[in-house]
Design a protein around this motif. Structure first.
Motif, mmCIF file in Angstrom:
data_model
loop_
_atom_site.group_PDB
_atom_site.id
_atom_site.type_symbol
_atom_site.label_atom_id
_atom_site.label_comp_id
_atom_site.label_asym_id
_atom_site.label_seq_id
_atom_site.Cartn_x
_atom_site.Cartn_y
_atom_site.Cartn_z
ATOM 1 N N CYS B 33 0.842 -1.184 0.000
ATOM 2 C CA CYS B 33 0.000 0.000 0.000
ATOM 3 C C CYS B 33 0.881 1.240 0.000
ATOM 4 N N VAL B 34 0.574 2.183 -0.893
ATOM 5 C CA VAL B 34 1.293 3.445 -0.918
ATOM 6 C C VAL B 34 0.424 4.466 -0.210
ATOM 7 N N VAL B 35 0.917 5.001 0.900
ATOM 8 C CA VAL B 35 0.119 5.957 1.654
ATOM 9 C C VAL B 35 0.843 7.300 1.729
ATOM 10 N N GLY B 36 0.115 8.323 2.139
ATOM 11 C CA GLY B 36 0.673 9.653 2.246
ATOM 12 C C GLY B 36 -0.420 10.675 1.998
ATOM 13 N N GLU B 37 -0.114 11.937 2.304
ATOM 14 C CA GLU B 37 -1.137 12.967 2.151
ATOM 15 C C GLU B 37 -1.339 13.298 0.673
ATOM 16 N N ASN B 38 -2.330 14.154 0.410
ATOM 17 C CA ASN B 38 -2.545 14.627 -0.960
ATOM 18 C C ASN B 38 -1.307 15.350 -1.452
ATOM 19 N N GLY B 39 -0.973 15.112 -2.702
ATOM 20 C CA GLY B 39 0.164 15.808 -3.289
ATOM 21 C C GLY B 39 1.503 15.287 -2.821
ATOM 22 N N SER B 40 1.510 14.079 -2.242
ATOM 23 C CA SER B 40 2.790 13.560 -1.771
ATOM 24 C C SER B 40 3.492 12.732 -2.847
ATOM 25 N N ILE B 244 4.130 -1.490 3.382
ATOM 26 C CA ILE B 244 3.688 -0.101 3.290
ATOM 27 C C ILE B 244 4.814 0.732 2.698
ATOM 28 N N LEU B 245 4.425 1.634 1.811
ATOM 29 C CA LEU B 245 5.359 2.647 1.321
ATOM 30 C C LEU B 245 4.746 3.993 1.659
ATOM 31 N N HIS B 246 5.390 4.726 2.566
ATOM 32 C CA HIS B 246 4.857 6.015 2.993
ATOM 33 C C HIS B 246 5.633 7.125 2.280
ATOM 34 N N LEU B 247 4.897 7.971 1.572
ATOM 35 C CA LEU B 247 5.541 9.053 0.820
ATOM 36 C C LEU B 247 5.158 10.397 1.401
ATOM 37 N N LYS B 248 6.111 11.291 1.409
ATOM 38 C CA LYS B 248 5.808 12.692 1.689
ATOM 39 C C LYS B 248 6.827 13.487 0.889
ATOM 40 N N ASN B 249 6.634 13.459 -0.431
ATOM 41 C CA ASN B 249 7.560 14.057 -1.386
ATOM 42 C C ASN B 249 8.934 13.402 -1.368
ATOM 43 N N LYS B 250 9.163 12.565 -0.381
ATOM 44 C CA LYS B 250 10.254 11.611 -0.466
ATOM 45 C C LYS B 250 9.835 10.362 0.309
ATOM 46 N N GLN B 251 10.682 9.371 0.277
ATOM 47 C CA GLN B 251 10.281 8.116 0.915
ATOM 48 C C GLN B 251 10.476 8.211 2.418
ATOM 49 N N ILE B 252 9.344 8.130 3.158
ATOM 50 C CA ILE B 252 9.427 8.190 4.617
ATOM 51 C C ILE B 252 9.677 6.798 5.173
#
Lengths: 287, 275
Positions: B33-40, B244-252
């Motif tokens: 699952c790729v998660v993160g806020e909008n625009g991440s 899980i892959l957590h993104l916030k404009n980079k890989q968290i």
């Protein structure tokens, strides 16, 4: 009624016009479904205005009108497609820009050469007398090409119309098929323009598609229904224009408007009726 | 076997970097699952994996066995589709188009495959209904059937597919599927190895969303199809996904879900989003 048709078709120019007109309205209706659903209706309108400019220049140069207009309008179609895909330039504004400049060029060219006379009126609102025998042959050949291409690529056209991203992701060359749609539309518009007029030809593309969408639910039925509506409206329009000496293009458009309203009412009535019968649609959950 | 490997991948629009430093890999049978806020950068990443957008730097490596046609895709719904006159069957059948190449018409095998997959997803009775009149959950199932349609081996070609994907195919066919989730009837990984989903749960109510998760889980378990899903629903993601892959404009974060839930980033995201 039969006598009337016999009387009509004793005029050679009418036979020519009806043959070309039927083919063109068939092509326009088929392509129209895709254009309307892709939100490309304005491209059709823009192309007809470009066609007007090209026609004026062709007449001024004493060249064959179709052979000059077709390449120009095809080029414009690719350009408009490019513009509407590029989100940086506002697509609708760019189309308006191109169509008004083409009209302006056309009007200037006409007034410098033959002067503003009935020719201009014919270009803008169409004339049933416009078709020469050579034109008719070319028109028939090109319409058949358009129809064949549409049939061959029907499934691909559906895919890029319904979901371009998905089509692209699964290896369908959607850019190519968008260009094909634009190309076929350009040819259809040029062929139909002189009979329907530059101002009115886009109605042939848009009306049948919208009308059939009022009552049909599937892409295939919408497409087939749209083809029938277009052909029938064209024929009735020509007969009426012959009977009452009204302009052909405008008569066809009026019939299309009438059919659209009729089907819109029928569609609305049917939805209302069905909704009353089935008060709610329950989501069947998978257990 | 790592099907897809991203090495230092970054994407940009008009010179503005959207997401950078992506380093992860997806193996056969993964549920990511790729998660993160909008625009991440989640949707951008999906576009990159589908080769619709090329990375600004770094490399996305596909395993040699993973052909471009073997990635299924369930895109976000577009505004135009909301009022598009298309029959459900027409939509599902268009999933076979990618494998048709230049051939203009569908074969009988294609049509049979579309019918088969619609029966599995329990949407065959909707075949002639208009797509826009279906409920959100039904629409999503139609799109899922379309994405998996290419994986149904055509009857005439089945021997070839058996060879290339032997043991699992057979095991699936004999494996019990009575009374289980419909999709588990054995969506064989005939032509499909990866399924990408772009926010399939947006606009669905919780019951329908759970159905969807269950179907995906069944597909993943039974056919070994790797699933990569972009999701807004962080709770659903940690409940269902293995990685899980957590993104916030980079890989968290990238890794197992059980490791992820203990990270501060996960705690923050879980707290911020309502159940």
């Amino acid at each position: 009624m039969i006598n009337l048709l016999f009387e009509m078709f004793s005029y050679n120019f009418l036979v020519r016009a009806v043959i070309v007109g039927l083919l063109v309205s068939l092509c326009a209706a088929l392509l129209g479904v895709s254009l309307v659903l892709k939100r490309y209706s304005m491209i059709g309108d823009g192309l007809s205005h470009v066609g007007f400019g090209a026609l004026a220049i062709a007449t001024a140069m004493n060249a064959a009108p179709l052979t000059v207009s077709i390449p120009v309008v095809v080029f414009a179609a690719f350009l408009l497609l490019r513009i509407s895909e590029n989100s940086k330039i506002k697509g609708d504004a760019a189309i308006a820009l191109i169509s008004t400049s083409s009209i302006a060029i056309g009007v200037i060219v006409i007034s410098l050469t033959t002067g503003m006379n009935t020719d201009v009126c014919n270009y803008l609102f169409g004339s049933i007398l416009a078709m020469s025998t050579a034109d008719v042959k070319l028109s028939i050949a090109l319409s058949i090409v358009v129809l064949l291409m549409f049939l061959l690529f029907y499934n691909k056209i559906f895919a890029v119309t319904f979901d371009e991203t998905y089509a692209r992701a699964t290896g369908v060359k959607s850019g190519l098929y968008n260009m094909l749609i634009a190309f076929l539309t350009a040819i259809t518009i040029v062929l139909g323009m002189r009979m329907m007029g530059a101002m009115l030809i886009s109605s042939l593309v848009i009306f049948p598609a919208l009308s059939s969408m009022r009552v049909c639910k599937r892409f295939k039925t919408v497409t087939i229904c749209s083809a029938f509506i277009s052909v029938i409206c064209f024929f009735i329009g020509v007969v009426i224009s012959y009977l009452y000496a009204t302009p052909t293009g405008a008569s066809i458009v009026i019939i299309n408007v009438f059919v659209f309203l009729l089907l819109w009412l029928a569609g609305t009535a049917r939805t209302r009726f069905l909704e009353r019968k089935k008060p709610a649609i329950f989501e069947r959950s998978v257990s | 076997m790592a099907l897809i490997t991203c090495e230092n991948v970054s994407f940009s629009y008009d010179g503005n970097t959207v997401v950078s430093d992506l380093n992860f890999s997806v193996c056969t049978g993964d549920y990511l699952c790729v998660v993160g806020e909008n625009g991440s950068g989640k949707s951008t990443l999906i576009k990159g994996l589908l080769r619709l957008k090329s990375p600004q730097s770094g490399a996305i490596r596909m395993h040699a066995d993973l052909k471009p046609g073997e990635i299924g895709y369930l895109p976000q719904q577009t505004a135009a589709q909301k009022d598009f006159p298309a029959g459900a069957y027409e939509v599902v059948l268009s999933g076979r188009l990618g494998s048709r190449g230049i051939l203009p018409f569908y074969s009988r095998a294609d049509k049979e495959a579309a019918v088969e997959i619609m029966k599995r997803f329990d949407i065959y009775d909707l075949a002639h209904r208009c797509y826009r009149e279906l409920s959100g959950g039904q629409q999503q199932r139609v799109l899922l059937a379309r994405a998996l349609c290419s994986s149904v081996p055509s009857p005439h070609k089945s021997s070839r597919i058996h060879e290339s994907d032997g043991s699992r195919t057979d095991g699936d066919r004999t494996g019990g599927h009575a009374g289980d989730v419909h999709a588990s009837g054995g969506v064989r990984s005939g032509g499909l190895k990866v399924l990408l989903l772009d926010e399939p749960d947006s606009g669905l109510d919780p019951v329908v969303t759970n159905d969807l998760y269950r179907q995906l889980d069944a597909i993943n378990r039974e056919s070994g199809l790797a699933i990569i899903m972009v999701s807004h629903d962080i709770h659903g993601a940690v409940r269902n996904a293995g990685k899980i892959l957590h993104l916030k404009n980079k890989q968290i974060f990238f890794g197992e879900t059980r490791d992820y839930i203990n990270t501060p980033a996960a705690a923050k995201l879980l707290k911020e989003s309502p159940l």
